[in-house]
Design an enzyme around this catalytic site. Structure first.
Site, PDB file in Angstrom:
ATOM      1  N   SER A  82      26.226  -7.717  25.188  1.00  0.00           N
ATOM      2  CA  SER A  82      27.192  -8.139  26.204  1.00  0.00           C
ATOM      3  C   SER A  82      26.540  -8.923  27.342  1.00  0.00           C
ATOM      4  O   SER A  82      27.242  -9.450  28.194  1.00  0.00           O
ATOM      5  CB  SER A  82      27.923  -6.919  26.776  1.00  0.00           C
ATOM      6  N   HIS A 116      25.059  -4.479  33.238  1.00  0.00           N
ATOM      7  CA  HIS A 116      25.872  -5.677  33.470  1.00  0.00           C
ATOM      8  C   HIS A 116      25.511  -6.305  34.801  1.00  0.00           C
ATOM      9  O   HIS A 116      24.709  -5.765  35.561  1.00  0.00           O
ATOM     10  CB  HIS A 116      27.371  -5.308  33.454  1.00  0.00           C
ATOM     11  N   ASP A 135      34.655  -5.450  34.142  1.00  0.00           N
ATOM     12  CA  ASP A 135      34.489  -4.121  33.564  1.00  0.00           C
ATOM     13  C   ASP A 135      35.548  -3.110  33.989  1.00  0.00           C
ATOM     14  O   ASP A 135      35.395  -1.918  33.729  1.00  0.00           O
ATOM     15  CB  ASP A 135      33.107  -3.565  33.967  1.00  0.00           C
TER      16      ASP A 135
END
Lengths: 243, 232
Positions: B109, B148, B174
């Site tokens: 990701s 992230h 998110d």
């Protein structure tokens, strides 16, 4: 027939001895030094009855205090490390465990550092230390042969084998004495190892026994070990051997 | 030749066994070498104030689920029953949990910045985290830490900070991953900021965990070598 059998026995004994000869890769300097050191340490031990010129009447005991101290330090360091690793929950940001963890790590590194310093500056090239003689009869015998101080000081056995050099040096001196007298001998490793790396343990043991007996007699090397003195001693030794 | 080597090692071990003092010394030597590495690790943890519960994924059969973290929960914060069952069924060895200031990137990701198998070094002693920082965070009551980037930072007049994150390679932010009703992350949820990376090195660790036998073989050989070589 009996003679033949005896010859066979001798041969088989010789074969056995040959099989037991240690073989090393002569390029592996560390291994060669390790084997030489082990043989020297094994020769100067209480188990060797041929060490002293007085035979089994004089026995030399190894002094383990220094080793024990190092082992204790290592064990303590491992305990602190084990506590830091396994004994503490490290779910931060709770601060209490964090400082304890930091303390354990710091103590471990301190002890590790101390051990390194001991090995670099105190041990240096020493491979073993012996205790001074305690037994009255032994002391009398040794004092009679020349060395008057073996009851006051133990012996420090030092070995030197510089990298890429073929010469192995063994030095015996008094432990704990400033500017101690010493006996020193240097040999080429070619004297004890053949081309294939087979090691003549017996040969080295005999040389070490002679060195120790020189020490026992008080026949010390001169303090300024000049090349001439070394060569002179060596040639004297060779001529004595020829005789 | 291998037989010779093994024979030599066996002779060394027998010699060692005969001399208990030397054996103790060598064992303690070996322990100190292992502990030195572990204490450096713990020391790093102490300095960076990081304790990351790291979910290491070794089971290839559920790789596809992890590739898109958005798939764990839908927008209402609910996890599909299938995924929940799968997660509960994971055998214990698949859920190795470790605490470390170093994490292995598990999913894609954050591509192209970080690939699966990259190692990230974390630092949690930073006070502020800004937009653009790559952080590792954990959602309350969830085990999985996520790596992230910070997308938005809201700083209130009273000093309270709210954060929104998003994976570089994900289409949306998110919020779908957060707890039901949660729209923002707090500083306490952040486990550390990524301060350095090593490409692909984590693949070795992933390989060691995919084939546990390799681990024992490697450690066994190293231990034998240290025990029988006396350079200490």
């Amino acid at each position: 027939m009996a003679k033949k059998n005896q010859k066979d026995d001798d041969e088989s004994v010789e074969e056995e001895e040959e099989l037991e000869l240690l073989q090393v890769d002569v390029g592996d300097i560390m291994k060669v030094k390790q084997i030489l050191d082990e043989t020297v340490a094994g020769t100067i031990s209480e188990k060797n009855e041929d060490l002293s010129s007085h035979g089994g009447k004089v026995k030399i005991e190894e002094d383990h205090r220094h080793d024990n101290m190092k082992l204790a330090l290592m064990f303590t360091a491992c305990c602190f490390a084990a506590m830091a690793q396994f004994g503490l929950k490290t779910e931060f940001p709770h601060d209490s465990n964090r400082w304890l963890l930091g303390l354990c790590c710091a103590v471990y590194f301190c002890i590790s550092g101390i051990l390194q310093l001991i090995m670099t500056f105190v041990d240096k090239d020493c491979i073993m230390v012996t205790k001074p003689l305690r037994d009255e009869a032994m002391i009398k015998l040794v004092k009679g042969s020349g060395n008057k101080e073996m009851d006051k000081y133990g012996i420090r056995v030092r070995t030197q084998f510089p990298r890429f050099s073929e010469f192995y040096t063994v030095i015996l001196e008094f432990e704990g004495k400033e500017n101690s007298e010493f006996v020193k001998e240097t040999w080429s490793v070619g004297k004890f190892f053949d081309v294939d790396g087979f090691f003549d343990e017996e040969g080295l043991a005999i040389e070490i026994e002679e060195l120790f007996q020189r020490f026992e007699r008080g026949d010390f090397n001169k303090k300024e070990s000049s090349d001439e003195a070394k060569t002179a001693k060596k040639s004297k030794k060779d001529s004595v051997k020829k005789d | 030749m291998i037989k010779d080597m093994i024979d030599k090692q066996v002779i060394e071990l027998k010699k060692l066994w005969a001399n208990k003092r030397m054996l103790t010394f060598q064992l303690l030597n070996l322990a100190m070498i292992v502990f030195s590495a572990l204490m450096i690790w713990k020391g790093l943890m102490f300095v960076t104030k990081v304790s990351v519960l790291l979910y290491w994924r070794f089971s290839r059969r559920i790789d596809c689920l992890f590739d898109d973290e958005m798939g764990w929960v839908d927008h209402n914060g609910r996890m599909s029953w299938r995924k929940y069952m799968l997660r509960c069924m994971l055998p214990l060895e698949d859920r190795l949990v470790s605490e470390s200031p170093v994490v292995v990137v598990l999913s894609g990701s954050m591509e192209p910045a970080f690939q699966r198998g990259d190692i990230l070094f974390l630092n949690n002693s930073v006070e502020k985290v800004d937009v653009g920082d790559v952080v590792v965070f954990k959602i309350k009551d969830r085990d999985i830490p996520i790596v992230h980037r910070i997308l938005k930072v809201h700083q209130k007049p009273d000093g309270h900070v709210e954060l929104l994150t998003k994976g570089d390679n994900n289409r949306v932010d998110d919020r779908g991953l957060y707890a039901p009703g949660q729209l923002w992350l707090e500083r306490e949820d952040i486990l550390g900021k990524a301060v350095g990376t090593l490409r692909y090195v984590g693949m070795v660790t992933i390989a060691l965990n995919d084939y546990p036998v390799l681990k024992y073989v490697l450690v066994g050989m190293m231990g034998l070598f240290v025990l029988t070589s006396k350079e200490g």
